[in-house]
Design a protein around this motif. Structure first.
Motif, short mmCIF file in Angstrom:
data_model
loop_
_atom_site.label_atom_id
_atom_site.label_comp_id
_atom_site.label_asym_id
_atom_site.label_seq_id
_atom_site.Cartn_x
_atom_site.Cartn_y
_atom_site.Cartn_z
N ALA A 1 0.83 -1.20 0.00
CA ALA A 1 0.00 0.00 0.00
C ALA A 1 0.87 1.26 0.00
O ALA A 1 0.57 2.23 -0.72
CB ALA A 1 -0.94 0.00 1.22
N ILE A 2 1.94 1.26 0.78
CA ILE A 2 2.86 2.40 0.80
C ILE A 2 3.51 2.56 -0.56
O ILE A 2 3.63 3.67 -1.09
CB ILE A 2 3.92 2.22 1.91
N ALA A 3 3.93 1.43 -1.16
CA ALA A 3 4.56 1.47 -2.49
C ALA A 3 3.58 2.03 -3.52
O ALA A 3 3.98 2.80 -4.41
CB ALA A 3 5.04 0.08 -2.89
N GLN A 4 2.32 1.68 -3.42
CA GLN A 4 1.33 2.19 -4.38
C GLN A 4 1.19 3.70 -4.25
O GLN A 4 1.09 4.41 -5.26
CB GLN A 4 -0.03 1.52 -4.18
N VAL A 5 1.22 4.20 -3.01
CA VAL A 5 1.18 5.65 -2.82
C VAL A 5 2.41 6.29 -3.45
O VAL A 5 2.32 7.32 -4.12
CB VAL A 5 1.08 6.01 -1.32
N GLY A 6 3.58 5.65 -3.27
CA GLY A 6 4.80 6.15 -3.89
C GLY A 6 4.70 6.19 -5.41
O GLY A 6 5.11 7.17 -6.04
N CYS A 7 4.14 5.15 -5.99
CA CYS A 7 3.94 5.11 -7.45
C CYS A 7 2.99 6.20 -7.90
O CYS A 7 3.22 6.86 -8.92
CB CYS A 7 3.43 3.74 -7.88
N ASP A 8 1.91 6.40 -7.14
CA ASP A 8 0.94 7.44 -7.48
C ASP A 8 1.59 8.83 -7.40
O ASP A 8 1.34 9.69 -8.25
CB ASP A 8 -0.28 7.37 -6.56
N LEU A 9 2.41 9.04 -6.36
CA LEU A 9 3.10 10.33 -6.22
C LEU A 9 4.04 10.55 -7.40
O LEU A 9 4.09 11.65 -7.97
CB LEU A 9 3.88 10.37 -4.90
N ALA A 10 4.80 9.52 -7.76
CA ALA A 10 5.73 9.65 -8.88
C ALA A 10 4.98 9.94 -10.17
O ALA A 10 5.40 10.79 -10.96
CB ALA A 10 6.57 8.38 -9.01
N ALA A 11 3.87 9.26 -10.39
CA ALA A 11 3.08 9.47 -11.60
C ALA A 11 2.52 10.89 -11.66
O ALA A 11 2.35 11.45 -12.74
CB ALA A 11 1.94 8.45 -11.68
N ALA A 12 2.27 11.47 -10.49
CA ALA A 12 1.76 12.84 -10.42
C ALA A 12 2.89 13.88 -10.46
O ALA A 12 2.63 15.07 -10.34
CB ALA A 12 0.93 13.02 -9.15
N GLY A 13 4.13 13.41 -10.62
CA GLY A 13 5.26 14.32 -10.68
C GLY A 13 5.78 14.77 -9.33
O GLY A 13 6.65 15.63 -9.25
N ARG A 14 5.28 14.17 -8.28
CA ARG A 14 5.70 14.53 -6.92
C ARG A 14 6.86 13.60 -6.52
O ARG A 14 6.76 12.77 -5.63
CB ARG A 14 4.51 14.44 -5.97
N LEU A 15 7.97 13.79 -7.22
CA LEU A 15 9.10 12.86 -7.14
C LEU A 15 9.81 12.89 -5.79
O LEU A 15 10.25 11.85 -5.30
CB LEU A 15 10.09 13.14 -8.27
N GLU A 16 9.94 14.05 -5.18
CA GLU A 16 10.63 14.11 -3.88
C GLU A 16 9.84 13.36 -2.81
O GLU A 16 10.42 12.66 -1.98
CB GLU A 16 10.87 15.56 -3.45
N GLU A 17 8.52 13.48 -2.84
CA GLU A 17 7.70 12.74 -1.88
C GLU A 17 7.77 11.24 -2.16
O GLU A 17 7.85 10.43 -1.22
CB GLU A 17 6.26 13.24 -1.94
N ALA A 18 7.76 10.87 -3.43
CA ALA A 18 7.89 9.45 -3.79
C ALA A 18 9.25 8.92 -3.34
O ALA A 18 9.35 7.81 -2.81
CB ALA A 18 7.72 9.27 -5.29
N ARG A 19 10.29 9.72 -3.53
CA ARG A 19 11.63 9.33 -3.11
C ARG A 19 11.67 9.03 -1.61
O ARG A 19 12.21 8.01 -1.18
CB ARG A 19 12.65 10.43 -3.44
#
Length: 173
Positions: free
Chosen positions: A46-64
């Motif tokens: 579930a955490i990884a999915q949030v990370g993927c969603d953040l990356a897809a939305a261009g929120r790369l620092e939060e995904a990182r």
């Protein structure tokens, strides 16, 4: 995830019995911190999915931040390492990306995402290992079920077409 240390009174602290064993196992390298904390596969996913969603939305620092946390908690998680590599790649941290893809491949040698992305980075550097990685990604995902597998297939096809054209040009008088 629960706390390991319970405060009882102003001075005395007592650790839960299972926590002591978990910490000792962690210190010996037998378990990951995620296992000590009791993180389940479903929670990590579930955490990884949030990370993927953040990356897809261009929120790369939060995904990182999320993926670095997942990797820190469980360095054995090849999928989290490949995802962190992808985020690093998008951030332009190419050496870090290659390191994460390589770490993922140590655990899961047929991870199509890590193979395809590392292959692409190696090719950009002019390293032949890149083509090997791409070919292995196609082999790992022969039906193109993952984005990495599809991209690897497209890159292999493009490289092959360029090579064929080069051979044709070289063979003409």
């Amino acid at each position: 995830m629960g706390r390991i240390i319970k405060h009882e009174g102003a001075v005395a602290m007592r650790m839960q019995r299972g926590a002591v064993q978990g910490l000792k196992a962690f210190a010996r390298g037998e378990v990951t911190w995620a296992e000590v904390e009791g993180m389940t596969f479903e929670e990590a996913k579930a955490i990884a999915q949030v990370g993927c969603d953040l990356a897809a939305a261009g929120r790369l620092e939060e995904a990182r931040i999320l993926f670095e946390g997942l990797v820190e908690g469980n360095p054995k998680d090849a999928a989290a390492r490949a995802a962190l590599g992808t985020v690093y790649q998008k951030l332009g941290k190419l050496d870090d990306a290659i390191a994460e893809y390589s770490a993922a491949l140590e655990r899961e040698p047929d991870n199509p995402v890590a193979l395809a992305n590392r292959g692409e980075l190696y090719l950009r550097r002019g390293e032949r290992q890149g083509f090997t990685d791409l070919a292995n990604a196609v082999e790992a995902d022969p039906h193109g079920e993952t984005a990495g597998g599809r991209r690897a297939r497209a890159l292999v096809k493009a490289i092959t077409l360029v090579a064929v054209e080069k051979l044709k040009e070289d063979s003409q008088p």
